[in-house]
Write a protein that holds these residues in place. Sequence first.
Motif, PDB file in Angstrom:
ATOM      1  N   ASN A   1       4.856   6.701  24.436  1.00 28.81           N
ATOM      2  CA  ASN A   1       5.606   5.557  23.921  1.00 28.81           C
ATOM      3  C   ASN A   1       6.719   5.984  22.956  1.00 28.81           C
ATOM      4  OD1 ASN A   1       4.137   3.680  25.355  1.00 28.81           O
ATOM      5  ND2 ASN A   1       2.661   3.328  23.702  1.00 28.81           N
ATOM      6  N   GLN A   2       6.690   7.225  22.497  1.00 31.24           N
ATOM      7  CA  GLN A   2       7.731   7.735  21.605  1.00 31.24           C
ATOM      8  C   GLN A   2       8.688   8.683  22.330  1.00 31.24           C
ATOM      9  OE1 GLN A   2       7.599   6.347  18.593  1.00 31.24           O
ATOM     10  NE2 GLN A   2       5.677   5.347  19.214  1.00 31.24           N
ATOM     11  N   ASP A   3       8.521   8.832  23.617  1.00 34.93           N
ATOM     12  CA  ASP A   3       9.313   9.800  24.389  1.00 34.93           C
ATOM     13  C   ASP A   3      10.644   9.167  24.804  1.00 34.93           C
ATOM     14  OD1 ASP A   3      10.384  11.622  26.170  1.00 34.93           O
ATOM     15  OD2 ASP A   3       8.451  12.151  27.042  1.00 34.93           O
ATOM     16  N   PRO A   4      11.785   9.628  24.274  1.00 35.99           N
ATOM     17  CA  PRO A   4      13.085   8.999  24.581  1.00 35.99           C
ATOM     18  C   PRO A   4      13.554   9.203  26.012  1.00 35.99           C
ATOM     19  CG  PRO A   4      13.412  10.990  23.294  1.00 35.99           C
ATOM     20  CD  PRO A   4      11.931  10.763  23.335  1.00 35.99           C
ATOM     21  N   ARG A   5      12.814   9.986  26.812  1.00 39.97           N
ATOM     22  CA  ARG A   5      13.197  10.127  28.211  1.00 39.97           C
ATOM     23  C   ARG A   5      12.929   8.852  29.001  1.00 39.97           C
ATOM     24  NH1 ARG A   5       9.951  15.490  29.710  1.00 39.97           N
ATOM     25  NH2 ARG A   5       8.398  14.300  28.508  1.00 39.97           N
ATOM     26  N   TYR A   6      12.096   7.982  28.455  1.00 34.38           N
ATOM     27  CA  TYR A   6      11.744   6.753  29.151  1.00 34.38           C
ATOM     28  C   TYR A   6      12.671   5.613  28.721  1.00 34.38           C
ATOM     29  CZ  TYR A   6       7.467   9.235  30.398  1.00 34.38           C
ATOM     30  OH  TYR A   6       6.575  10.151  30.878  1.00 34.38           O
ATOM     31  N   ASP A   7      13.116   4.826  29.707  1.00 36.12           N
ATOM     32  CA  ASP A   7      14.025   3.711  29.429  1.00 36.12           C
ATOM     33  C   ASP A   7      13.429   2.748  28.410  1.00 36.12           C
ATOM     34  OD1 ASP A   7      15.721   4.818  31.282  1.00 36.12           O
ATOM     35  OD2 ASP A   7      15.154   3.460  32.902  1.00 36.12           O
ATOM     36  N   ARG A   8      12.161   2.402  28.599  1.00 36.28           N
ATOM     37  CA  ARG A   8      11.543   1.422  27.706  1.00 36.28           C
ATOM     38  C   ARG A   8      11.491   1.935  26.268  1.00 36.28           C
ATOM     39  NH1 ARG A   8       8.409  -3.179  28.151  1.00 36.28           N
ATOM     40  NH2 ARG A   8       8.463  -3.069  30.432  1.00 36.28           N
ATOM     41  N   THR A   9      11.262   3.226  26.099  1.00 32.32           N
ATOM     42  CA  THR A   9      11.222   3.786  24.742  1.00 32.32           C
ATOM     43  C   THR A   9      12.579   3.655  24.060  1.00 32.32           C
ATOM     44  OG1 THR A   9       9.508   5.365  25.385  1.00 32.32           O
ATOM     45  CG2 THR A   9      10.771   5.865  23.401  1.00 32.32           C
ATOM     46  N   ARG A  10      13.655   3.907  24.801  1.00 32.07           N
ATOM     47  CA  ARG A  10      14.986   3.801  24.196  1.00 32.07           C
ATOM     48  C   ARG A  10      15.320   2.357  23.842  1.00 32.07           C
ATOM     49  NH1 ARG A  10      15.928   7.448  28.342  1.00 32.07           N
ATOM     50  NH2 ARG A  10      17.148   5.972  29.588  1.00 32.07           N
ATOM     51  N   VAL A  11      14.883   1.419  24.665  1.00 30.04           N
ATOM     52  CA  VAL A  11      15.080   0.010  24.318  1.00 30.04           C
ATOM     53  C   VAL A  11      14.307  -0.324  23.055  1.00 30.04           C
ATOM     54  CG1 VAL A  11      14.586  -2.362  25.037  1.00 30.04           C
ATOM     55  CG2 VAL A  11      15.575  -0.755  26.670  1.00 30.04           C
ATOM     56  N   ARG A  12      13.065   0.158  22.969  1.00 30.14           N
ATOM     57  CA  ARG A  12      12.203  -0.153  21.822  1.00 30.14           C
ATOM     58  C   ARG A  12      12.680   0.504  20.535  1.00 30.14           C
ATOM     59  NH1 ARG A  12       7.804   2.432  23.402  1.00 30.14           N
ATOM     60  NH2 ARG A  12       7.193   0.682  24.727  1.00 30.14           N
ATOM     61  N   GLU A  13      13.028   1.789  20.626  1.00 34.05           N
ATOM     62  CA  GLU A  13      13.320   2.558  19.421  1.00 34.05           C
ATOM     63  C   GLU A  13      14.788   2.530  19.001  1.00 34.05           C
ATOM     64  OE1 GLU A  13      11.000   3.838  17.631  1.00 34.05           O
ATOM     65  OE2 GLU A  13       9.361   3.377  19.018  1.00 34.05           O
ATOM     66  N   GLN A  14      15.689   2.183  19.929  1.00 32.43           N
ATOM     67  CA  GLN A  14      17.111   2.230  19.601  1.00 32.43           C
ATOM     68  C   GLN A  14      17.796   0.870  19.743  1.00 32.43           C
ATOM     69  OE1 GLN A  14      19.135   5.608  21.515  1.00 32.43           O
ATOM     70  NE2 GLN A  14      17.148   6.596  21.800  1.00 32.43           N
ATOM     71  N   LEU A  15      17.616   0.206  20.891  1.00 34.32           N
ATOM     72  CA  LEU A  15      18.364  -1.031  21.131  1.00 34.32           C
ATOM     73  C   LEU A  15      17.874  -2.179  20.242  1.00 34.32           C
ATOM     74  CD1 LEU A  15      20.481  -2.641  22.641  1.00 34.32           C
ATOM     75  CD2 LEU A  15      18.818  -3.013  24.479  1.00 34.32           C
TER      76      LEU A  15
END
Length: 339
Positions: free
Chosen positions: A94-108
Motif C-alpha cells: 500500500n506504500q509502493d509508488p509503483r502502483y496507481d492506487r498508491t500514487r492517488v492515495r499518497e500524492q493526488l
Amino acid sequence: ASDVYKRQASDVYKRQAQLQAGDYLLTAQHQQDQSETFFLQLLRGTGIAGLSGMPQQKPLGAGVLLRPFLQFPKQALLDYLQEKKIPYISDPANQDPRYDRTRVREQLLPLLENLGWPHAVATVARTAENLGDVHELVDDWFALYWDRHQSDHPGLQEDALSLGFLQRLSPTRQRMFLRGWLQRLQCPLPSRARLEVLQDALMTATAKSIQWEGGACRIQGKTLYLSRAPEFDDNWQEGSWDISRPLPFRGWECRLLAQGSGEGVSHALLAECAEANLYWRRRQNGERSRMANGQHRTVKNIMLEAGIPPEWRANIPLLWDEAGHLLCIPGYYLAPWVC
C-alpha cells in the motif's frame, strides 16, 4: 506481512465460489477507497458504471457481497480498531509508488487537500454515490429496452441483436444499449472510438466484423452477433517472433497494413515495433511489465483489468519486447504507447 495479506485476500475471492443462497460476505472498503477508485476510473476514461465506484452490495456467487463502511472515513475505522484492540494487517504494498492506487492515495488526494479542498475525499466519494443512482437508472432503462427487443424478436438468442431495432435508436441510445448488452453477456466493453466504429457499421452494414480488446461483433444479414475471443490451445510454442512469420497460435493472423487501412483490425502496433526483438510466451508468476513512464505494473493486474477469464491466464500468449514491455495480449490488451 505482504505475503500474509495476499494469501488472505486470495482466500476471500476463492470463497465467492462457495457462497450459497442466503450467504453474505462483508469487506471493509471505506470512504477513501471509494475516492481512490473514482479517480482511477476517471483517469482510465471510464463511463458512468466505473465512476459510480463500488456499490454497497452486489451479487457474488449465489450470495451477496456487502461493503458496509463505504461512508466511513478511514481514520474512523482505524481509531475504532485501536480503541477495541482489534488486530489488523497493513500491506506494505500500500506504500509502493509503483502502483496507481498508491500514487492517488499518497500524492493526488493530499495535493487536493493542500490546494484548499480539505473534504475532497468525502466529496468525491459522495459524487461516486450520486453517479451510482444515475447508473441504476441506466440499468433500468436498458432492462426496459432489452425486454422490448426480446419481445419484438423472440427468435434471437441473447448474443444476437436485430439491426433494425438498433438502427431505430438515436446514437446515444445505441451506445447505451450496446454497452448494456455487452455487460449482460460479461464481455469487456470497447473504447468509445471502437464503439463508434461499431455504430457506423450498424448503420451502413459495410463492415462484417468489428473487433476490440476482449471481444468482437459480426454482422450477418439483418443481425448483429457477439463473437467471443478464441481460446488458445495448450500446445502453442513460445519463442522469438518477427512479423514475417505466422503467429504461433491458431485463430489469429498478422498482416502489414498501410496507415489508416485497419478496418476490422483488433490490434494495430506502431511500425517501430517491427524493428524490436519480439517474443511470445506464457505468463510467469509475479512478473511485471515496464510501462512507458518507467513505472512497473504487475501482469496480474493488467490481466484483471483486461477481463481475461481466470482459466485462460496461464496459457494465453503474451507479446513482449526485449526491454521488458508487455505489448499485446491477443483479444484483450494493447499497450497504449504502441498503438
